[in-house]
Design a protein around this motif. Structure first.
Motif, mmCIF file in Angstrom:
data_model
loop_
_atom_site.group_PDB
_atom_site.id
_atom_site.type_symbol
_atom_site.label_atom_id
_atom_site.label_comp_id
_atom_site.label_asym_id
_atom_site.label_seq_id
_atom_site.Cartn_x
_atom_site.Cartn_y
_atom_site.Cartn_z
ATOM 1 N N SER A 22 0.850 -1.203 0.000
ATOM 2 C CA SER A 22 0.000 0.000 0.000
ATOM 3 C C SER A 22 0.874 1.237 0.000
ATOM 4 N N THR A 23 0.391 2.282 -0.601
ATOM 5 C CA THR A 23 1.158 3.525 -0.701
ATOM 6 C C THR A 23 1.149 4.292 0.603
ATOM 7 N N ASN A 24 0.198 3.965 1.527
ATOM 8 C CA ASN A 24 0.067 4.719 2.782
ATOM 9 C C ASN A 24 0.698 3.999 3.974
ATOM 10 N N VAL A 25 1.441 2.901 3.750
ATOM 11 C CA VAL A 25 1.971 2.114 4.841
ATOM 12 C C VAL A 25 3.095 2.854 5.550
ATOM 13 N N ASN A 26 3.143 2.661 6.908
ATOM 14 C CA ASN A 26 4.222 3.214 7.736
ATOM 15 C C ASN A 26 5.019 2.024 8.246
ATOM 16 N N ILE A 27 6.104 1.701 7.575
ATOM 17 C CA ILE A 27 6.866 0.489 7.890
ATOM 18 C C ILE A 27 7.377 0.519 9.311
ATOM 19 N N HIS A 28 7.868 1.628 9.794
ATOM 20 C CA HIS A 28 8.413 1.735 11.143
ATOM 21 C C HIS A 28 7.332 1.452 12.177
ATOM 22 N N ALA A 29 6.130 2.007 11.945
ATOM 23 C CA ALA A 29 5.028 1.794 12.894
ATOM 24 C C ALA A 29 4.596 0.330 12.909
ATOM 25 N N GLU A 30 4.572 -0.278 11.718
ATOM 26 C CA GLU A 30 4.167 -1.679 11.654
ATOM 27 C C GLU A 30 5.168 -2.581 12.350
ATOM 28 N N LEU A 31 6.461 -2.242 12.200
ATOM 29 C CA LEU A 31 7.484 -3.031 12.893
ATOM 30 C C LEU A 31 7.353 -2.913 14.404
ATOM 31 N N GLU A 32 7.038 -1.713 14.887
ATOM 32 C CA GLU A 32 6.842 -1.499 16.322
ATOM 33 C C GLU A 32 5.662 -2.312 16.829
ATOM 34 N N LYS A 33 4.600 -2.352 16.026
ATOM 35 C CA LYS A 33 3.438 -3.165 16.405
ATOM 36 C C LYS A 33 3.824 -4.639 16.523
ATOM 37 N N LEU A 34 4.640 -5.088 15.544
ATOM 38 C CA LEU A 34 5.068 -6.475 15.547
ATOM 39 C C LEU A 34 5.892 -6.802 16.780
ATOM 40 N N ARG A 35 6.806 -5.882 17.131
ATOM 41 C CA ARG A 35 7.622 -6.090 18.339
ATOM 42 C C ARG A 35 6.745 -6.105 19.592
ATOM 43 N N ASP A 36 5.753 -5.234 19.628
ATOM 44 C CA ASP A 36 4.863 -5.161 20.796
ATOM 45 C C ASP A 36 4.055 -6.449 20.958
ATOM 46 N N VAL A 37 3.566 -6.948 19.828
ATOM 47 C CA VAL A 37 2.812 -8.206 19.874
ATOM 48 C C VAL A 37 3.716 -9.346 20.310
ATOM 49 N N ASP A 38 4.954 -9.321 19.824
ATOM 50 C CA ASP A 38 5.905 -10.371 20.192
ATOM 51 C C ASP A 38 6.174 -10.358 21.703
ATOM 52 N N LYS A 39 6.318 -9.148 22.267
ATOM 53 C CA LYS A 39 6.555 -9.029 23.714
ATOM 54 C C LYS A 39 5.358 -9.535 24.510
#
Length: 217
Positions: A22-39
């Motif tokens: 998607s053209t509106n994706v925020n890769i940094h924010a998505e990575l942070e979400k992934l790390r948060d879910v992992d924790k």
């Protein structure tokens, strides 16, 4: 737990891949979400592991408690059985005869057992063996014919405690005696016919020996 973690990461990864397209994706924010879910998934796994360990410990405590309760109930049942001690026996199981005289003292063996609660009396030896420490009462009777001397003693571990005696009565004679004794476990009680004396018995059980536990100590 590992499978759950992999599925969560796979789902989030898939969302991230879709978002990258998607053209509106925020890769940094998505990575942070992934790390948060992992924790959070890791904490969930740790919590679940702790709960499982606590549950196992609780099961062990319950199991041990049941074993202790069963052991106490068994011991209490055995103690109650041990407190029921009583016996009574006549000298002859059948027939009519005199015992004695003999040149030496003779242990009287009472063969006609009326009761033997606790199985502390041995009809093969004539000896009562105390199963528990306590106060006991014993009574013994003797019968003799006229012109014969009768003498019987009650012994505790071989030591005389009390006796009965009839010296050549003109006719048939009876005598009895009784005593309360404090006994330790395995103390032995028996009756003994004196040397050169007689005792008589028949199906009426004139000559007998009885005892019972009054209370444990």
């Amino acid at each position: 737990m590992v499978l759950l973690r992999m599925l969560l990461l796979l789902c989030i990864g898939s969302s991230l891949v879709e978002g990258v397209c998607s053209t509106n994706v925020n890769i940094h924010a998505e990575l942070e979400k992934l790390r948060d879910v992992d924790k959070r998934t890791q904490k969930l796994e740790e919590t679940l592991d702790k709960v499982l360990k606590e549950n196992k410990a609780l099961k062990t405590i319950v199991h041990d408690s049941r074993k202790q309760l069963k052991s106490l109930q068994t011991r209490k049942s055995l103690q109650n059985c041990d407190k029921k001690v009583a016996f009574s026996a006549g000298l002859l199981e059948s027939g009519t005869r005199n015992i004695g005289p003999s040149n030496t003292a003779t242990t009287l063996i009472y063969k006609k057992v009326f009761s033997n609660i606790g199985n502390a009396y041995d009809s093969n030896t004539g000896v009562f063996t105390a199963p528990i420490k306590g106060a006991y009462f014993f009574r013994f009777y003797g019968h003799c014919h006229g012109g014969t001397t009768m003498a019987v003693s009650l012994l505790k571990n071989g030591a005389t405690q009390c006796s009965l005696h009839a010296f050549k009565p003109s006719s048939n004679s009876n005598a009895s005696n009784g005593v309360i004794l404090t006994l330790e476990i395995d103390d032995r009680i028996s009756t003994q016919l004196w040397a050169n004396t007689w005792v008589y018995d028949d199906p009426a059980s004139y000559t007998s020996f009885s005892g019972f536990l009054i209370f444990p100590l």
